[in-house]
Design a protein around this motif. Structure first.
Motif, PDB file in Angstrom:
ATOM      1  N   UNK A   1      95.792  -0.326  -5.084  1.00  0.00           N
ATOM      2  CA  UNK A   1      95.643  -0.703  -3.674  1.00  0.00           C
ATOM      3  C   UNK A   1      94.670  -1.869  -3.531  1.00  0.00           C
ATOM      4  N   UNK A   2      93.565  -1.812  -4.274  1.00  0.00           N
ATOM      5  CA  UNK A   2      92.585  -2.908  -4.219  1.00  0.00           C
ATOM      6  C   UNK A   2      93.176  -4.198  -4.786  1.00  0.00           C
ATOM      7  N   UNK A   3      93.958  -4.088  -5.850  1.00  0.00           N
ATOM      8  CA  UNK A   3      94.604  -5.268  -6.424  1.00  0.00           C
ATOM      9  C   UNK A   3      95.601  -5.862  -5.428  1.00  0.00           C
ATOM     10  N   UNK A   4      96.365  -5.005  -4.781  1.00  0.00           N
ATOM     11  CA  UNK A   4      97.334  -5.459  -3.780  1.00  0.00           C
ATOM     12  C   UNK A   4      96.618  -6.177  -2.637  1.00  0.00           C
ATOM     13  N   UNK A   5      95.530  -5.601  -2.175  1.00  0.00           N
ATOM     14  CA  UNK A   5      94.763  -6.212  -1.078  1.00  0.00           C
ATOM     15  C   UNK A   5      94.210  -7.562  -1.521  1.00  0.00           C
ATOM     16  N   UNK A   6      93.708  -7.644  -2.726  1.00  0.00           N
ATOM     17  CA  UNK A   6      93.158  -8.901  -3.256  1.00  0.00           C
ATOM     18  C   UNK A   6      94.244  -9.957  -3.355  1.00  0.00           C
TER      19      UNK A   6
ATOM     20  N   UNK B   1      92.584   7.617  -9.064  1.00  0.00           N
ATOM     21  CA  UNK B   1      91.855   6.439  -9.566  1.00  0.00           C
ATOM     22  C   UNK B   1      92.785   5.237  -9.617  1.00  0.00           C
ATOM     23  N   UNK B   2      93.967   5.421 -10.192  1.00  0.00           N
ATOM     24  CA  UNK B   2      94.878   4.292 -10.365  1.00  0.00           C
ATOM     25  C   UNK B   2      95.521   3.850  -9.063  1.00  0.00           C
ATOM     26  N   UNK B   3      95.788   4.764  -8.161  1.00  0.00           N
ATOM     27  CA  UNK B   3      96.311   4.368  -6.849  1.00  0.00           C
ATOM     28  C   UNK B   3      95.267   3.513  -6.141  1.00  0.00           C
ATOM     29  N   UNK B   4      94.005   3.921  -6.207  1.00  0.00           N
ATOM     30  CA  UNK B   4      92.930   3.137  -5.599  1.00  0.00           C
ATOM     31  C   UNK B   4      92.815   1.748  -6.207  1.00  0.00           C
ATOM     32  N   UNK B   5      92.896   1.662  -7.528  1.00  0.00           N
ATOM     33  CA  UNK B   5      92.811   0.357  -8.194  1.00  0.00           C
ATOM     34  C   UNK B   5      93.990  -0.531  -7.812  1.00  0.00           C
TER      35      UNK B   5
END
Length: 120
Positions: A108-113, A102-106
């Motif tokens: 990763x999304x923050x990094x992409x944003x 869950x946290x790796x996904x979050x």
């Protein structure tokens, strides 16, 4: 409806077991017992020896580990032998793996944003 109730009971039992496992692992004495039992079974008296506490107090730690399913005891004569059941840790390991995903996904999304915002 019966399947839903059965699933709810199973999930409730897993959550309670998870609580018991983390509660058992929250104490340094119990973690030391788990570490020692990782090398093989041992009598309670041997497990208690390195700890500065009365045997009845130490036995409470053993009971906590038993309740969590991490340790099983059996009696041979007057000696109580403890055995580690590391498979009980699988419940905690699975939960930790889920949280990690869950946290790796979050992140990763923050990094992409943040990278997208920086490029614009």
């Amino acid at each position: 409806m019966a399947l839903f109730l059965l699933l709810a009971m199973i999930l409730s039992r897993m959550a309670n077991n998870l609580d018991d496992i983390f509660a058992a692992l929250s104490d340094p004495t119990r973690r030391a017992v788990i570490a020692r039992l990782g090398t093989g079974e041992a009598p309670v008296s041997d497990l208690a020896a390195p700890h500065d506490m009365a045997l009845p107090s130490f036995l409470k730690h053993i009971k906590t580990l038993e309740r969590a399913g991490l340790v099983q005891t059996r009696k041979i004569g007057r000696t109580r032998i403890c055995t580690l059941h590391p498979e009980a840790l699988a419940v905690a390991e699975n939960w930790l793996d889920q949280q990690h995903e869950i946290w790796v996904g979050k992140l990763d999304r923050l990094d992409a944003y943040l990278n997208k915002d920086q490029m614009e």
